[in-house]
Each structure stands twice: as C-alpha cells, then as structure tokens.
Write an enzyme that holds these catalytic residues in place. Structure first.
Site, PDB file in Angstrom:
ATOM      1  CG  LEU A  76      12.438  15.102 -19.355  1.00 30.96           C
ATOM      2  CD1 LEU A  76      11.537  16.267 -19.746  1.00 30.96           C
ATOM      3  CD2 LEU A  76      13.691  15.636 -18.669  1.00 30.96           C
ATOM      4  CE  LYS A 105       6.627  11.708 -21.463  1.00 33.27           C
ATOM      5  NZ  LYS A 105       6.145  10.974 -22.607  1.00 33.27           N
ATOM      6  CG  ASP A 143       6.339   4.537 -18.247  1.00 30.41           C
ATOM      7  OD1 ASP A 143       7.122   4.638 -17.288  1.00 30.41           O
ATOM      8  OD2 ASP A 143       6.479   5.174 -19.303  1.00 30.41           O
ATOM      9  N   PRO A 169      14.275  26.258 -23.438  1.00 28.35           N
ATOM     10  CG  PRO A 169      15.947  24.664 -23.131  1.00 28.35           C
ATOM     11  CD  PRO A 169      15.539  26.044 -22.708  1.00 28.35           C
ATOM     12  CB  CYS A 176       9.983 -17.241 -15.993  1.00 27.19           C
ATOM     13  SG  CYS A 176       8.859 -17.715 -17.311  1.00 27.19           S
ATOM     14  N   GLY A 189      14.484 -19.001 -15.016  1.00 23.96           N
ATOM     15  CA  GLY A 189      15.322 -19.303 -13.853  1.00 23.96           C
ATOM     16  C   GLY A 189      14.838 -20.543 -13.106  1.00 23.96           C
ATOM     17  CG  HIS A 194       7.388 -13.121 -14.873  1.00 26.94           C
ATOM     18  ND1 HIS A 194       8.750 -12.966 -14.982  1.00 26.94           N
ATOM     19  CD2 HIS A 194       7.011 -13.843 -15.942  1.00 26.94           C
ATOM     20  CE1 HIS A 194       9.180 -13.552 -16.079  1.00 26.94           C
ATOM     21  NE2 HIS A 194       8.147 -14.092 -16.693  1.00 26.94           N
ATOM     22  CD  GLU A 241       9.291 -10.654 -12.185  1.00 25.68           C
ATOM     23  OE1 GLU A 241       9.041 -11.622 -11.431  1.00 25.68           O
ATOM     24  OE2 GLU A 241       9.572 -10.803 -13.396  1.00 25.68           O
TER      25      GLU A 241
HETATM   26  N1  GLN Z   1      11.869 -18.833 -22.551  1.00 23.95           N
HETATM   27  C1  GLN Z   1      11.120 -19.491 -21.551  1.00 23.95           C
HETATM   28  C2  GLN Z   1       9.724 -19.873 -22.038  1.00 23.95           C
HETATM   29  O1  GLN Z   1       9.224 -19.329 -22.991  1.00 23.95           O
HETATM   30  C3  GLN Z   1      11.020 -18.644 -20.297  1.00 23.95           C
HETATM   31  C4  GLN Z   1      10.280 -17.367 -20.504  1.00 23.95           C
HETATM   32  C5  GLN Z   1      10.497 -16.395 -19.379  1.00 23.95           C
HETATM   33  O2  GLN Z   1      11.454 -16.533 -18.630  1.00 23.95           O
HETATM   34  N2  GLN Z   1       9.650 -15.376 -19.271  1.00 23.95           N
HETATM   35  O3  GLN Z   1       9.110 -20.735 -21.460  1.00 23.95           O
END
Ligand code: GLN
Length: 547
Positions: free
Chosen positions: A15, A17, A71, A189, A380, A382, A519, A521
């Site tokens: 929903l 939350k 979350d 509900p 990573c 990528g 990461h 992001e």
């Molecule tokens: N599988 C790769 C590693 O363990 C990349 C991990 C990832 O992309 N978070 O190094």
C-alpha cells in the site's frame, strides 16, 4: 527523549507504507523536528542480503555496511538522514540474537519464550539511540494478522505502555476499495483491519486510507465512527503521479497536523515546504526527454534496481528533463547484435549484479557504448564488465574475465582481470575473507573513501578529489593490469587510499564513459541529485540534442 510513531499496515500489502513513513519523516523535518526512520521486518532471513532481487527487490546498503530492506532507501531519499545498521531488523536477526544469548547462558537458565524474551529484544532494538532525535518512526513490515508479525505488534504494544503516556502513537495504513457496480468506496476492510489491531491491544491514532478516489465526507465520518478516531485523523492517500509528490499531498490531507495533534504538540511549528515545492516543480515542469537503456539481469522486477531508477529521475530533475528508462535483458546481446536495440538511446547504464548469466551481453553493451561514443555508466559489475571489455578488445587479453564466473563453474577459463579479494583495509583495520565463507554479510560492504585523480573527468564531475561511496561486492579489478589498460586509453581515475583497489575507471577520449566499483545511486536524493547521475543525464541530454 524521542516520540515514537509506529506505522502498521492492513487489508493488503504494497500500500506504500514505506513511502507514507518517509513522507511523514520529511514533513516533520519541514516543521523543524529531527527524525530517524526504522524498519522491522517479520521475515526469517537474518537480513535481505541473501534474498533474490527477483523476490525482494534491491538490497539497500548503509554507510556502516548493513544490507537492508529497500524501504530504507525511501527513508534516505525523503529525509536525507543516512540510515544505519540499527535502523533495520528482521525476525531472523531478533531470534538469532536471542538464541546466541541463550547459548551463552545470558538468561541464567530461564525458559526462553516469545514473551518476554523475543519481545524484549525487539523493544531494545526500537529504543537504540532514542535520545538522539525528536521523532522515531518505526514501520512494521507485512500486514496485521500475519502470524510472523505478531511478536512485533506485541512488542510495540508493550513499548507504548512502558513509555509515559503520550509518547507513542500508532498510524495504520489501509485500503478503501472502489466497487464500480455500486459506485462506492468500501470501508468494511478498513473496519476489520482496525478491529484486528485492537484485538491485539493497539488502537490506531491516525488512519491513512489508500484509494483511487477522493473519500466522500459520509465515508470519512463512518470510518471515524467505527474505528474510534476523529474525522481529521482519517487521511486520504490518493494515487500520485510521482512519489515525490507525497510530502505535499500528505500535507494537504493533514497527515502531519494529525500526528502532531495526536502528540498534543501545540501550537504546531509552521512547516517550510520549499524543498518539496522545488522538487515537484522540477518533476512536473521538465522540458524534453532523454532515453536511457539499462542493460541488466533482473529486468522483470523494477524494484530490483529501485535506487538506480530513482537516481536517474534525480539526474533528470537536475537537468530539467524527463528520463525515460527502458530495461533490456543483457542475455539478448549474447545472441543478437546490440546495435539495433541500443541505437535509439541517449545513454547506456549497466548496473550491479551477481553471477555469470548475462555478462557476455553486458560486455557487448559496454563495447557498443565505448565504440559508438554513447554515454556509459557502469556500476559495480557494470564497471567490471567495462574493464573486461577494454582488456579483451584494447589490451589484447582475449580471455579476460572475472574469477567470479570461474568459481561458479569450478574451473579456470578466464584471465582474472577481476579477481576475488581476500583481504582489504577498512579505516585502520584489515578485513579478511575466504571464498567459501557464509554468503551473508561477507562482501566489501558500506562506505569507503576513494581518491580521485586531479584533472580527471570524475574529479570534475564531483568537484572534489576525496569521496566516500557505498560498496557491496566480493570481486575487484586487478591493479596488475592498470598499466596495460591505461596505455590503451582506460584510465584508473579513482583509487582506494592505499592505492591497491581501483574504484573508478574512465575513457578520457570519449564524451562520457565512467565505471564505478561502488553504488552511487544509494546516496542520491531528489533535492540533492548525485553528481554522477546529474552529469550522466546532462551528457545524455547533449546526445539527445544532436540526434
Ligand atoms: N558480482 C560482482 C562482485 O561481487 C559485482 C557485485 C555488484 O555488482 N554489486 O564483485
């Protein structure tokens, strides 16, 4: 001492939350209060680290290295407060703590029971750092009535009794289904869900009701009457065009006022909503659109790359463009030439991932981006794929690959340009791991510092040369190949402080080609887009103007 808001859900799951909790956090901040958000999940996994992204969506990593529920990503994106290890717990973790204490003899021979031992463990968790903030918002995963959620509901009931009166309130999210045949929103509900909650001793103070239609006055009165709340405590949560509308939408509906009233905080400080008005303006008044292809593995479930999708949206906001993301299954490029699939895009992103499946396709996507001069962001895995591509196609190492894939099949097939890291430095101590350690929590996890090469593209993008970003991986690009790759035009522009671990690679002779081992992001916010995503979208916008 903090005031506590416990957030529960009823009727059905999904929903929103987490979003409602995050929006409430943002609204309390807008009124000048400090907040911290916490998630208590009833599943038995010790943490979501070992759960498949197909099932549970992305794993959100905190600065202090916890693998948590997605979350927590919403919480951070809405409040800007960095989540910690102690902001996420599951039944699995609680039970494992209790059993560990039992084995150690901490309970002095007592019989160990759900009440009080498990509930006490939950209560101890909830109160960690309670003196640090004005409001602690604790969301309970799942819906009321789930068997495994019961210890959590019992614990929050007890917790509110242990505290002085007026220090804890309960907010409950429900659904008002629309019945087309009778043209009505149904309140039954919701009534049942509240009844269920009250039968375990919890009386909600605020009800947040999801519906795709406005709640007519008559229904609102009925809910108030049957659920024992005031009419003003029935908050409508209509569907939104963007999640970033939520703080303003909930404010209009009176959520923050209802919460402050429930705590008897009067007069309520006036909110400053400038930040959210600006965010909304950027989302709804974008000019133009850029198309970004995300070439990955977990493409069926968008939640698997939740933070990446959000960070791209933030990058769009920074540039006042809409970002249209499309998810392409990397395996397609193991059969087909990527060109016809990727030609229409203004940028290509290859996200993180685990395991060999789809990796040859990702390598081809990286090659396409590099040779066609399309902006490329590798995150990573990528980044590792971009390095392998350069090693094979530029540095004459045709067997370049990652040890990860050899480990999977148990035989040596690749030159390990990406290798398994067994020992590394975190702050001022060394961490050591074996290949066959437990799967949970054994990666390089959490925030690490990287030093950026002066005058590099990334130093320019960040506007600084020392950064801190979050990691979650076992494998690393081998520094041994640095010279060979740099000679061929792949520059190692970000390194760990000890100079041993490559953190960023880039192709200087390319409009925008960057791979990062971390990461980024996870740290992007709508009101503070991450510089890498902001600049990646800027580069995509430039390409979109050229075509
Ligand atoms: N599988 C790769 C590693 O363990 C990349 C991990 C990832 O992309 N978070 O190094």
């Amino acid at each position: 001492m903090a005031r506590f808001v416990f957030i529960t859900g009823g009727v059905v799951s999904s929903l929103g939350k987490g979003l409602a909790s995050a929006a409430l956090g943002a609204l309390l901040q807008a009124r000048g209060f400090s907040v911290r958000l916490r998630k208590l999940d009833p599943y038995l996994n010790v943490d979501p680290g070992t759960m498949s992204p197909f099932e549970h969506g992305e794993v959100f990593v905190t600065d202090d290295g916890a693998e948590t529920d997605l979350d927590l990503g919403h919480y951070e994106r809405f409040t800007g407060v960095a989540a910690r290890k102690t902001d996420s717990v599951s039944s699995g973790r609680i039970y494992s703590n209790v059993l560990e204490k039992e084995r150690r003899g901490d309970y002095l021979g007592k019989t160990i029971q759900v009440i009080p031992h498990v509930t006490n463990e939950i209560k101890d968790f909830i109160s960690i750092g309670e003196d640090e903030v004005d409001f602690m918002l604790c969301e309970i995963g799942g819906t009321v009535g789930d068997i495994e959620g019961l210890p959590f509901f019992e614990a929050i009931r007890q917790f509110s009794q242990d505290k002085p009166r007026g220090q804890c309130i309960f907010m409950h999210l429900t659904l008002l289904p629309w019945i087309a045949a009778s043209g009505e929103l149904k309140t039954k509900p919701t009534q049942h869900s509240v009844k269920e909650l009250r039968s375990i001793g919890i009386a909600p103070d605020v009800l947040v009701c999801r519906s795709d239609k406005p709640i007519p006055e008559k229904e609102r009165e009925k809910i108030a009457l049957f659920c024992n709340v005031r009419k003003e405590d029935v908050i409508a949560a209509p569907d939104l065009r963007s999640i970033y509308e939520a703080p303003l939408a909930y404010h209009r509906e009176g959520l923050d006022q209802a919460v402050l009233d429930a705590f008897d905080i009067s007069p309520a400080p006036r909110p400053n909503l400038q930040r959210w008005e600006d965010v909304q303006d950027r989302i709804f008044n974008a000019e133009g659109e850029v198309k970004v292809a995300i070439v990955g593995k977990y493409t069926q479930l968008e939640d698997a790359y939740k933070s990446i999708a959000e960070a791209l949206t933030h990058g769009g906001m920074a540039n006042r463009v809409r970002v249209k993301t499309e998810w392409i299954d990397a395996e397609i490029f193991e059969r087909d030439d990527p060109a016809p699939y990727l030609e229409g895009y203004h940028a290509i992103l290859v996200p993180g991932g685990f395991g060999e499946r789809g990796t040859e396709g990702k390598i081809r996507a990286a090659e396409f981006a590099r040779t066609r001069k399309i902006p490329y962001l590798g995150i990573c895995l990528g980044m590792q794929m971009a390095v392998i591509e350069a090693a094979r196609n530029l540095a004459h190492l045709p067997d370049a690959g990652s040890e990860e894939f050899d480990h999977e099949v148990g035989k040596k097939r690749f030159t390990p340009v990406v290798y398994h890291l067994k020992e590394w430095v975190q702050g001022n101590h060394t961490v050591a791991r074996k290949v066959d350690d437990d799967k949970g929590g054994t990666m390089r996890l959490g925030a690490y510092t990287a030093n950026l090469a002066p005058k590099s593209k990334v130093a320019d993008v960040y506007g600084e040369t020392v950064i801190e970003e979050r990691h979650r991986h076992r494998y690393e690009v081998d520094i041994k190949y640095r010279e060979k790759l740099e000679d061929k035009g792949l520059k190692f522009s970000g390194m760990s402080p000890d100079g041993r671990l490559p953190e960023i690679v880039e192709v200087p002779d390319h409009p925008w080609f960057i791979g990062v081992q971390f990461h980024p992001e996870l740290k992007s916010k709508p009101f503070a887009p991450h510089p890498l995503f902001a600049d990646f979208v800027r580069a995509a916008k430039e390409v979109s103007r050229l075509v």
